[in-house]
Every structure is written in structure tokens, then in C-alpha cells.
Design a protein around this motif. Structure first.
Motif, short mmCIF file in Angstrom:
data_model
loop_
_atom_site.label_atom_id
_atom_site.label_comp_id
_atom_site.label_asym_id
_atom_site.label_seq_id
_atom_site.Cartn_x
_atom_site.Cartn_y
_atom_site.Cartn_z
N GLY A 284 7.73 -22.98 4.54
CA GLY A 284 7.07 -24.25 5.38
C GLY A 284 6.71 -23.70 6.71
O GLY A 284 6.80 -24.41 7.77
N LEU A 285 6.07 -22.21 6.59
CA LEU A 285 5.85 -21.64 7.95
C LEU A 285 4.04 -21.50 8.14
O LEU A 285 3.52 -21.26 7.01
CB LEU A 285 6.32 -20.41 8.01
N GLY A 286 3.77 -21.65 9.33
CA GLY A 286 2.36 -21.16 9.50
C GLY A 286 2.09 -19.75 9.58
O GLY A 286 3.06 -19.05 9.83
N LEU A 287 0.87 -19.24 8.96
CA LEU A 287 0.74 -17.88 8.77
C LEU A 287 -0.72 -17.40 9.18
O LEU A 287 -1.62 -17.98 9.02
CB LEU A 287 0.86 -17.28 7.32
N ALA A 288 -0.72 -16.45 10.22
CA ALA A 288 -1.99 -15.73 10.67
C ALA A 288 -1.77 -14.47 10.39
O ALA A 288 -0.82 -13.72 10.51
CB ALA A 288 -2.28 -16.31 12.06
N MET A 289 -3.03 -13.78 9.62
CA MET A 289 -3.08 -12.57 9.23
C MET A 289 -4.12 -11.69 10.10
O MET A 289 -5.27 -12.28 9.84
CB MET A 289 -3.12 -12.21 8.10
N THR A 290 -3.89 -10.59 10.78
CA THR A 290 -5.27 -9.84 11.44
C THR A 290 -5.10 -8.34 10.99
O THR A 290 -3.86 -7.83 10.94
CB THR A 290 -5.23 -10.04 12.93
N TRP A 291 -6.18 -7.77 10.88
CA TRP A 291 -6.34 -6.23 10.55
C TRP A 291 -6.33 -5.41 11.79
O TRP A 291 -7.56 -5.89 12.45
CB TRP A 291 -7.25 -6.04 9.36
N HIS A 292 -6.05 -4.33 11.83
CA HIS A 292 -6.43 -3.35 12.91
C HIS A 292 -6.19 -1.79 12.60
O HIS A 292 -5.78 -1.67 11.41
CB HIS A 292 -5.00 -3.77 13.84
N ASP A 293 -6.51 -1.02 13.49
CA ASP A 293 -6.62 0.38 13.08
C ASP A 293 -7.12 0.68 11.70
O ASP A 293 -6.30 1.25 11.09
CB ASP A 293 -5.33 0.96 13.43
N ILE A 294 -8.24 0.35 11.26
CA ILE A 294 -8.77 0.72 10.14
C ILE A 294 -9.44 2.19 9.78
O ILE A 294 -10.30 2.49 10.70
CB ILE A 294 -9.83 -0.39 9.64
N PHE A 295 -8.82 3.06 9.01
CA PHE A 295 -9.40 4.03 8.90
C PHE A 295 -9.50 4.29 7.50
O PHE A 295 -8.91 4.02 6.40
CB PHE A 295 -7.93 5.24 9.00
N HIS A 296 -10.90 4.96 7.21
CA HIS A 296 -11.46 5.26 5.74
C HIS A 296 -10.76 6.48 5.54
O HIS A 296 -10.17 7.22 6.31
CB HIS A 296 -13.04 5.36 5.85
#
Length: 383
Positions: A284-296
Motif C-alpha cells: 500500500g505504498l506510493g512508488l517513484a523510480m528514477t534512473w541515474h549514472d547510465i553507462f553503456h
């Protein structure tokens, strides 16, 4: 074309100055200024560009005859880690240190520049790129996207990285993937605080955090030599407020995802996101997801490996595939989308502290052989 011994004291002094004044990703203004001033004073490039993709610097050396463009790339940024050292040239900036050796890599490229100032390539041109923001994976993309970089577009790109644990005077090199793809996932879970004496009146993320961390790391499988390699590492977690009277209402988990290739990353990202959504919904929680430090992922092209291999052999440097590919990521991989590229790993000493350790220090003894290796590659490719 090769580096004379009389250049070394000035280069070591530059390396120590860079080491004393570390700047993290995106903040490399003074580091770039020091490098650019050194190039103007001691290396006389045909063109000198600054401000590339932030604080990047590029020095251009043109041959007499037309030919291809060979890019040699190093990094400028340091790490947000407190240095533990008694060296006279230790960091003077609290909480920051050149603990990956980028100060040494930049010095190696300035050494190449001083040699090219005395003897230009016979044909084509050499572009020496001092790249910003490697450590957070944003610098190469920013440089490539900068309109000022377009006229410098290379036909081949080469780079190197020091490798503690490998004997000084040895190297590792292979074709194919050599550095993993990686990216950071930040999960923010939101519930509702409560009095610590009545936790049932709130919505705590505690159980979700306790379950998510092992569930996320359980997505890992294989070793970095496997095509299906996946590694999930929890790097940070925070639950509630540092108080005894409040049952928590919010939490964060930071994880780093790694795969051998970019192709495997999409599937791992989907698995991690799906798992987080499922756990948050059940709690029953809210969720936010973000992406960082993206390396190919970083892949060595066979034709670029051949250039480095021939240079290693000509310089009498023993080499093998060794421990490659490695788990660590490297922003140089983005240049592989522009042209054939390859990175070679040079031993920094078997007993030297590991990269990113608080007591790591780049060995000055590596400056001359590394510079001569790159100069040999220039000579073989451009004459």
C-alpha cells in the motif's frame, strides 16, 4: 616522436598538482584550466578547444598529408571520497580525491601532447580529448552532443586505464566487451508516518524495504564472462527519520544494475521495476523510480585492438586478455557508436590499493611507458 626523459619532472609536477586539487563530475573547471594552460605553454597544439560538453578540453595535432582522425581520450574528474594519504601531494579538498587515477591519465595525454609538439604525425590528425564527467556516465554523451565536437569526429578512438592488481609493465587487452553496462535505480517508497507507540495507524515501508533489498540482489546471476551476466548491488538505503518517536512513512533504496552488454540491460531493468511495483502495491505504498549514472557497455573493436596490440608488442609490454571483461563500467563505451574504439588496461602494481579505495594513488612510473604506448599507436596508424 617518443617522450624524452627531461619532460618527466614537469609532467610529474602536473600530475601532483591535479591530484591536490580534485574536482568531481561536472565541476572540473580548474582541472580543465590547468590542463589547457599546460598545453598552451608546453605542447603548442594546432587547435585547442575548451568547454566541450561542460569542461572538456581537446588538443588537435595535424599531419602534413590528409588522413584519418585518431582520437586519444582521457578523463578529468575525481571522486567524492575522502583521501587517506600521507603523500605530500595528497588532496587538499575535503571529501574529494583522485582515487581512480584520472589525474594520471590526463598527465599521460599531456605527455603525448608534448611529444606531438616536437613531431606531428605524417598524415591525418590526432585529437587528444580530456573528457569531463566520466564517473557519473554523463561526460562522453555531453561531449559527443556538443556542436563543437562535430568537426573532430574520429575515425578511430583509443583510451587506456590503469589497473591495480596487475603488475606494473604488463597490460590486458581483448576484443569484444571489456566493461559492463550499468545504471543506478533510485526507489522512493511513500507511506504515512505514525507515533511510534501506535505504528498501526500509519503505513510503514519497513517490511517492503526489508523484502526488496534481498529480492533485488537475487536478480543477479552468472559472472562477467557470461553473456547473461546480471548483478544488482544495493548501494544506499534510508528508512524514516532519525527519531525514536516516529514510525517511518518514507524510505529510499538505491541499487546499481550491471549487465555484460547493453542488450541485457533492458531485461534487467524491467525485472527490477516490476519487482519494485509489486512490493509497493502489496504494501500500500506510493512508488517513484528514477534512473541515474547510465553507462553503456564498452566493447573493443577488433581493428582498434589490433592497433593497440601492435603498439604493445613494439614497446615490449607483455599482455593478455587476463581478467577481462571486468564488472566495472566505463564511459568510453559511447565512442564506440561513432567509430571503432578500444581501451587497454595497464598494470599499476600488484600490491597497489584498488581503484576507488581511499588510499589509492596513481603510480608516476606509469606515465612514460603509457605515453610511449599511445605515441607508438599514433606512429603505426598515422606515420
Amino acid at each position: 616522436m617518443f617522450l624524452p626523459a627531461e619532460d618527466l619532472p614537469r609532467l610529474v609536477a602536473l600530475r601532483h598538482a591535479l591530484h591536490q586539487h580534485p574536482e568531481v563530475s561536472g565541476e572540473e573547471r580548474e582541472t580543465a584550466r590547468r590542463v589547457a594552460d599546460f598545453l598552451r605553454d608546453h605542447a603548442r597544439p594546432d587547435a585547442l578547444l575548451t568547454g566541450l560538453g561542460g569542461h572538456g578540453v581537446a588538443a588537435v595535432y595535424a599531419g602534413a598529408a590528409p588522413g584519418e582522425t585518431l582520437l586519444l581520450r582521457c578523463e578529468l574528474d575525481a571522486l567524492p571520497i575522502e583521501e587517506h594519504s600521507t603523500a605530500a601531494h595528497r588532496s587538499r579538498i575535503p571529501g574529494k580525491g583522485h582515487l581512480c587515477g584520472h589525474d594520471g591519465h590526463a598527465t599521460i595525454l599531456t605527455a603525448v601532447a608534448t611529444a606531438l609538439a616536437r613531431a606531428r604525425p605524417a598524415r591525418g590528425r590526432v585529437v587528444l580529448l580530456f573528457q569531463p564527467a566520466e564517473e557519473d556516465g554523463s561526460g562522453a554523451a555531453a561531449v559527443i552532443a556538443d556542436p563543437a565536437f562535430a568537426p573532430l569526429r574520429p575515425d578511430m578512438a583509443l583510451s587506456l586505464h590503469n589497473m591495480p592488481g596487475l603488475a606494473l609493465g604488463h597490460a590486458e587487452l581483448k576484443a569484444g566487451p571489456v566493461n559492463c553496462a550499468s545504471r543506478g535505480l533510485r526507489l522512493q517508497l511513500t507511506g504515512r508516518t505514525a507515533h511510534a507507540s501506535q505504528p498501526e495507524t500509519g503505513v510503514s515501508p519497513m517490511q517492503a524495504v526489508a523484502g526488496l533489498m534481498p529480492a533485488l540482489t537475487a536478480l543477479s546471476c552468472g559472472t562477467q564472462a557470461d553473456q547473461g551476466f546480471r548483478l544488482v548491488t544495493v548501494t544506499h538505503a534510508r528508512l524514516g527519520e532519525p527519531a525514536f518517536g516516529i514510525a517511518p512513512g518514507a524510505a529510499e533504496i538505491w541499487v546499481t544494475l550491471r549487465t555484460l552488454t547493453d542488450a541485457g540491460m533492458a531485461d534487467l531493468c524491467a525485472s527490477a521495476e516490476g519487482l519494485a511495483r509489486q512490493v509497493a502495491e502489496q504494501a500500500g505504498l506510493g512508488l517513484a523510480m528514477t534512473w541515474h549514472d547510465i553507462f553503456h557497455h564498452c566493447e573493443n573493436a577488433p581493428e582498434a585492438v589490433a592497433v593497440l596490440a601492435a603498439a604493445l608488442d613494439a614497446e615490449g609490454i607483455p599482455w593478455s586478455a587476463g581478467s577481462l571483461p571486468m564488472r566495472a563500467s566505463e564511459d568510453f563505451g559511447r565512442f564506440g557508436a561513432l567509430c571503432p574504439s578500444a581501451m587497454v588496461f595497464l598494470g599499476a602494481g600488484e600490491t597497489r590499493p584498488a581503484l576507488h579505495n581511499p588510499d589509492y594513488d596513481f603510480p608516476d612510473a606509469l606515465i612514460a611507458p603509457a605515453a610511449n604506448l599511445l605515441l607508438r599507436a599514433v606512429l603505426q596508424r598515422l606515420g
